[in-house]
Design a protein around this motif. Structure first.
Motif, mmCIF file in Angstrom:
data_model
loop_
_atom_site.group_PDB
_atom_site.id
_atom_site.type_symbol
_atom_site.label_atom_id
_atom_site.label_comp_id
_atom_site.label_asym_id
_atom_site.label_seq_id
_atom_site.Cartn_x
_atom_site.Cartn_y
_atom_site.Cartn_z
ATOM 1 N N ILE A 1 -29.097 13.734 6.384
ATOM 2 C CA ILE A 1 -28.455 14.554 7.427
ATOM 3 C C ILE A 1 -28.116 13.641 8.605
ATOM 4 O O ILE A 1 -28.970 12.899 9.089
ATOM 5 N N GLU A 2 -26.877 13.682 9.020
ATOM 6 C CA GLU A 2 -26.405 12.783 10.081
ATOM 7 C C GLU A 2 -26.053 13.569 11.333
ATOM 8 O O GLU A 2 -25.554 14.690 11.250
ATOM 9 N N ASP A 3 -26.286 12.953 12.459
ATOM 10 C CA ASP A 3 -25.882 13.543 13.731
ATOM 11 C C ASP A 3 -25.217 12.461 14.577
ATOM 12 O O ASP A 3 -25.668 11.318 14.588
ATOM 13 N N TYR A 4 -24.144 12.833 15.269
ATOM 14 C CA TYR A 4 -23.407 11.848 16.063
ATOM 15 C C TYR A 4 -23.327 12.225 17.539
ATOM 16 O O TYR A 4 -22.470 11.726 18.248
ATOM 17 N N GLY A 5 -24.207 13.118 17.992
ATOM 18 C CA GLY A 5 -24.164 13.547 19.392
ATOM 19 C C GLY A 5 -24.270 12.371 20.346
ATOM 20 O O GLY A 5 -23.449 12.220 21.267
ATOM 21 N N ASN A 6 -25.267 11.517 20.140
ATOM 22 C CA ASN A 6 -25.448 10.372 21.041
ATOM 23 C C ASN A 6 -24.321 9.360 20.908
ATOM 24 O O ASN A 6 -23.858 8.813 21.915
#
Lengths: 396, 465
Positions: free
Chosen positions: A144-149
C-alpha cells in the motif's frame, strides 16, 4: 396461524421481523429518493437508477450505525488491515492513502494568490501542517503506497522556487525530536489538540523571527499556562466512523483551557450570531461530547467546525494581563487549523478564517477591504488536491 | 436490482411479501403482482431494456400461440429459436463477431459497442425452453400472456439463473401452495445465499482481481498467481451459487420449487462429476435441447466426440463473447470427451489413483478458472506460467492479500464441502435445535447487512453472462 407462530419457525419469524425493521428504517430514505426520481422525470431527464440507489444508500446509512459497528467487529476477527478504504498501520492507527498528484497547477495558483496579496503590501506565509503519516516511517501494510508527504515536498519546492515564504512544520517536528504518531489520533487523520498547540508555538516563533512586532507575551505560548483535561475513550474520528467502533476503538480527547483570563468576541457562520466571553465560552463546543459519534465529530470541539469565523481578541480592551500583539491575520486553512486557531487568537488581535471548501469568491474583496497584517495559508499535505479544494481558482 | 442491495432488502422484498401474503389470496392476482414486481426489478437496473424484456415476452407468447394452432409447428419453432438467438447475438456477440471478422478477413465492419442487458443469456434460454417444450408436446401452450411473462421475467431467477425449464415450472405457475416449513426453508436458503455472496465472495474479490490485473500487466509472482487463482475459484463459486441459493430461497418463499444449480462442485472426483455439480441447470439445458437432439451418447465414437465438443463449445460461447471463455469451454469439452471415451475414472478401482485423480481434477479446475476469469488468453497464460514456476520470491502484494483473505479463504474452503448441511442435520431436534439454527441464520443475516451498510461494492459476476 398457531402452527406458523411456533418455535420451529423461529428463523422465519426472525427474518420477517428483520424485514419489518428494514422496511421501517428504509421507508423514509426511500420517500426522499422517490421524490428525487420524480424530479428527475419532471425535469425531462432519464431516470438514473444508479444515482438514485446511491442517494438512497447515503440516506439509509445514517440509520445503520449499529451495523457499521458490527461490520467492524467482523473485519477485526478476519484480521483485515484494509477496510472500507481505510488501512490499519503497523502501530494500529487508521489512515486513508493519497495517490501521487500533479502539484504544478495548485502551486501556480497559490503563487498567483501570494502575489495578489503581496501586491497589496500584505505579507504572505504558507504553513505546511504535519501529515498523518511520517515520511520516514509510514507503517503502511505491504504494497500500500501513500504520496501525501511526497506531494507536499514537490508543492513546497515549487513555492520556494517562486520565492514564497514557507514554514514546513514537518522539518520543525524532526528538529524538535517529537514522537510523530503519538501526536495523532488513532481513529482520525487529524493531529491532537496538544500537537495543534505545539504547531501554534512554532508558527508564533516563526512570525516573531520574521518581524519582532509579532511577538506576544511568552506565557501565551507556554503550555504550562494551560490546564489539560483528558477525556478518555470518547472520540471516534472520521476514519473510525468509516470502519466502526469495534474495529477502530476510540480515542482520548484533551480539553486545553488557559489558566489566565481571556476575552474574545467571535462571529461564525456555524452559529450565525456573536459569542462573547472567555476562550472556552467562545471557541469550545462541549455539547459535542454528548453527540452521537457517528453523526458529529468531536474534533470540532475547538471552533465548532470549518465554517468561517471572525475572532477578535478583546483582552487589551478589557485590560487583561495577556493581550497578544494586536495583529490581524487572514487565515486560509483546512481542518488541521481548528486546534491551532484558539491559541493563535490569544496571541494576536483578530483572526478571520477562511475555508476554500465553503466559499472563495469573497476572498479577494475581503483582502482588499480588510487589509490584514498577514495572510497565512495553513494546509496539511492531505489537502493538496485540486478537485477537493479548487485552490484559489478564482484568480484564474 | 441486486438481491444483495439495500434497495432490495429494505424496500423491494418486504413490500412484495407484504402485498403477496397480506393483500392477495388468489394465485392469479399473486401472479400479476409477481409479474409487475419482476418488471420493476428488471427496470430498476435496466430502465430501457425492460422494453426488450416485454418484446421477448410478447413475441414468444405469439409464437407459442402459433404453435398451438397445430400448423407449421416446425416453422414457428425455428422462428422462436431464431428470434431468441437473434436477440442474444445482437446484444452479446455482434461486436465480437465483427471484431474477429475484421481481424480474420481484413474487412472494415463497424464494431458496435452495445451495452449488454443483464441476464440476457438466462431469459432468452428460458424463453427458448418454452418454445421447444411446446413443440415437443411436453407442455401445453400458455394462453395467458401474464403467466408466460411471469415465467420469462420472474425476478428470483431472472438475471443469473438457475435456468428454469418451462415444463418444470408450468404447473407451479397455475397452482402452488406454501407451507410454513417450505417458507422457512426458503428463508434459510436465501440467508445462506446472501452470506455466501456478501461475506465470502465479496471478501475474496480483491485478491482475485489483483491477480488478474497483475497478470494482464505481464508480471505476477508465483505467490500472487496462486493466491489470486484460489481466491477467484472460490469467489466464483460463492458468487454464483450464492445467487442461486437466494433465487431458490426466494422462489420457495413464493411457493415455487426451482431445480438445484450447484452441489459442492469442488469435491468432484472427475471432470464429468464436476459438471454434474456445477451450474447444473445450464448443463441440463444443453443436454436436453442440444446434446440429446444430436444423438447424445448413443452414437458412434466420432459422433459422440463431435456432440460433446459442440456442446462444450456452445457452453464456452454462452459464458461470454471472448476467446478465453471459448477456450475454457473447449478445454472442458476435451477433458470430458477423454473421460467419456476412456471410461476413466469410472473403471478405475485403485483408491490411491482415484485420490490422485481427484487432486488433479481440482488443480485443473483451478487452472481453468484462471482462463475463465483472466482478462484475455495471454494474461491467463502469464498467470498459469507463474503458478507452474513456483518461485519462492517474497512479494509484498501477495503478503498483503494473504493477510486480508486468509480467514475468509479458510471459511470458504470449509464451506465448499457439505459441512454445513451435515452440521444442520446433527442439530438436536426441538427447541434447542430451532434456537441454534435461528441464532446462526440471524447472525449471518445481520453480518451480511452490515456489509451492505458499509456500502461494499458487490456486482454479481454472472450478471454479465
Amino acid at each position: 396461524m398457531k402452527r406458523f407462530f411456533s418455535i420451529r419457525n423461529l428463523c422465519t419469524l426472525l427474518f420477517l421481523l428483520a424485514l419489518a425493521f428494514f422496511l421501517a428504517v428504509g421507508l423514509w430514505p426511500f420517500g426522499s429518493t422517490a421524490l428525487r426520481g420524480a424530479r428527475m422525470l419532471a425535469e425531462g431527464g432519464a431516470l438514473d437508477t444508479k444515482s438514485l440507489e446511491s442517494y438512497f444508500n447515503d440516506r439509509l446509512s445514517e440509520h445503520l450505525h449499529p451495523f457499521i459497528t458490527l461490520n467492524g467487529g467482523v473485519e477485526r476477527v478476519f484480521g483485515k488491515r484494509a477496510v472500507n478504504e481505510r488501512y490499519r498501520l503497523d502501530n494500529g492507527k487508521l489512515t486513508y492513502v493519497i495517490p501521487e498528484l500533479d502539484m504544478n497547477k495548485i502551486a501556480a495558483r497559490t503563487v498567483d494568490f501570494a502575489h495578489y496579496v503581496e501586491e497589496r503590501g500584505i505579507p504572505f506565509v504558507y504553513v505546511n501542517a504535519l501529515f498523518y503519516l511520517d515520511e520516514d516511517d509510514k507503517q503502511l501494510p505491504p504494497s500500500i503506497e501513500d504520496y501525501g508527504n511526497e506531494n507536499a515536498d514537490r508543492f513546497l519546492a515549487l513555492l520556494n522556487e517562486a520565492g514564497l515564504r514557507t514554514l514546513d512544520l514537518r522539518e520543525r517536528e524532526k528538529a524538535a525530536g517529537v514522537d510523530h504518531y503519538s501526536n495523532f489520533f488513532n481513529t482520525d487523520h487529524h493531529w491532537t489538540p496538544e500537537m495543534g498547540f505545539w504547531a501554534f508555538t512554532e508558527i508564533q516563533a516563526y512570525l516573531s523571527g520574521l518581524d519582532p512586532s509579532w511577538t506576544a507575551e511568552p506565557e501565551i505560548s507556554d503550555f504550562n499556562s494551560y490546564g489539560v483535561e483528558v477525556r478518555e475513550n470518547c472520540f471516534l474520528g472520521s476514519n473510525g466512523r468509516r470502519v466502526g467502533v469495534w474495529y477502530a476503538g476510540k480515542d482520548d480527547f484533551s480539553v486545553i483551557t488557559p489558566n489566565f483570563d481571556t476575552a474574545l468576541e467571535v462571529w461564525s457562520s456555524r452559529d450565525g450570531c456573536a459569542r462573547r466571553g472567555t476562550l472556552a465560552d467562545c471557541l469550545f463546543y462541549p455539547e459535542l461530547f454528548d453527540a452521537d459519534p457517528y453523526e458529529a465529530s468531536l474534533y470540532d470541539f475547538y471552533c465548532g467546525g470549518d465554517e468561517w469565523m471572525d475572532i477578535r481578541n478583546l483582552a487589551a480592551e478589557k485590560g487583561l494581563t495577556y493581550c497578544g500583539n494586536g495583529k490581524r491575520i487572514l487565515l486560509v486553512k483546512d481542518s488541521a487549523s481548528l486546534v491551532v486557531i484558539p491559541w493563535l487568537s490569544l496571541a494576536c488581535g483578530e483572526i478571520r478564517t477562511y475555508d476554500l471548501r465553503f466559499e472563495d469568491e469573497r476572498l479577494p474583496d475581503l483582502i482588499a477591504s480588510w487589509q490584514p497584517d498577514l495572510v497565512m495559508v495553513l494546509y496539511n499535505p492531505g489537502a493538496l488536491e485540486d478537485n477537493n479544494w479548487n485552490m484559489f481558482q478564482f484568480l484564474r | 436490482m441486486l438481491f444483495s442491495s439495500t434497495i432490495f432488502l429494505f424496500i423491494f422484498l418486504p413490500c412484495v411479501l407484504l402485498v403477496y401474503y397480506g393483500l392477495l389470496r388468489s394465485v392469479r392476482a399473486r401472479n400479476v403482482l409477481l409479474l409487475i414486481a419482476s418488471l420493476l426489478f428488471y427496470a430498476w437496473g435496466e430502465p430501457v431494456y425492460v422494453f426488450l424484456m416485454l418484446l421477448s415476452i410478447a413475441v414468444n407468447y405469439a409464437l407459442g400461440l402459433a404453435q398451438g394452432t397445430g400448423r407449421h409447428k416446425k416453422l414457428w419453432l425455428v422462428l422462436t429459436v431464431l428470434f431468441n438467438l437473434g436477440i442474444l447475438f445482437h446484444f452479446k456477440y455482434l461486436g465480437f463477431a465483427a471484431e474477429n471478422l475484421n481481424a480474420l478477413l481484413g474487412t472494415f465492419l463497424t464494431v458496435p459497442r452495445i451495452e449488454l442487458p443483464i441476464g440476457i443469456s438466462f431469459f432468452t434460454f428460458q424463453a427458448m425452453s418454452y418454445g421447444i417444450d411446446v413443440y415437443r408436446g411436453q407442455t401445453e401452450v400458455q394462453r395467458n400472456p401474464l403467466d408466460l411473462g411471469l415465467y420469462i421475467s420472474f425476478f428470483p431467477q431472472l438475471i443469473a439463473g438457475p435456468i428454469v425449464r418451462y415444463n418444470s415450472i408450468a404447473a407451479q405457475i397455475r397452482e402452488r401452495h406454501v407451507t410454513p416449513e417450505g417458507f422457512q426453508e426458503g428463508v434459510c436458503r436465501f440467508i445462506r445465499g446472501l452470506g455466501k455472496k456478501i461475506i465470502l465472495a465479496n471478501n475474496l474479490a480483491l485478491a482475485g482481481e489483483t491477480g488478474f490485473r497483475l497478470a494482464a500487466g505481464g508480471e505476477i509472482s508465483s505467490a500472487m498467481a496462486w493466491l489470486g487463482a484460489v481466491a477467484y475459484t472460490l469467489q466464483l463459486y460463492y458468487d454464483f451459487s450464492g445467487y442461486s441459493d437466494m433465487a431458490i430461497g426466494l422462489g420457495a418463499m413464493f411457493g415455487f420449487r426451482f431445480e438445484e444449480n450447484f452441489n459442492y462442485p469442488y469435491i468432484a472426483r472427475s471432470f464429468t462429476e464436476f459438471w454434474n455439480r456445477w451450474h447444473i441447470s445450464l448443463g441440463r439445458w444443453f443436454r436436453d435441447y442440444v446434446y440429446f437432439p444430436m444423438g447424445g451418447s448413443r452414437v458412434s465414437k466420432p459422433k459422440l466426440l463431435r456432440n460433446l465438443l459442440v456442446v462444450w463449445l456452445l457452453t464456452g460461447i454462452w459464458h461470454g463473447a471472448a476467446w478465453h471463455y471459448i477456450a475454457w469451454g473447449v478445454l472442458f469439452g476435451i477433458l470430458l470427451s477423454a473421460e467419456k471415451l476412456s471410461g476413466f475414472p469410472r473403471s478405475c478401482k485403485s483408491r490411491p489413483v482415484l485420490w490422485l485423480y481427484t487432486a488433479v481434477t481440482l488443480l485443473v479446475v483451478l487452472g481453468s478458472m484462471v482462463v475463465f476469469g483472466a482478462w484475455n488468453i495471454p494474461a491467463a497464460l502469464v498467470q498459469l506460467k507463474a503458478m507452474l514456476l513456483l518461485s519462492a520470491a517474497p512479494d509484498p502484494v501477495a503478503a498483503f492479500h494473504w493477510n486480508e483473505t486468509r480467514w475468509v479463504l479458510l471459511l470458504a474452503a470449509i464451506f465448499a464441502t457439505p459441512l454445513w448441511p451435515r452440521a444442520e442435520e446433527k442439530l438436536p431436534r426441538g427447541t434447542a435445535g430451532s434456537l441454534i439454527r435461528a441464532a446462526v441464520y440471524t447472525l449471518v443475516l445481520l453480518v451480511s447487512v452490515s456489509y451492505l451498510a458499509m456500502g461494499a461494492h458487490n456486482p454479481f459476476i454472472y450478471f454479465n453472462f
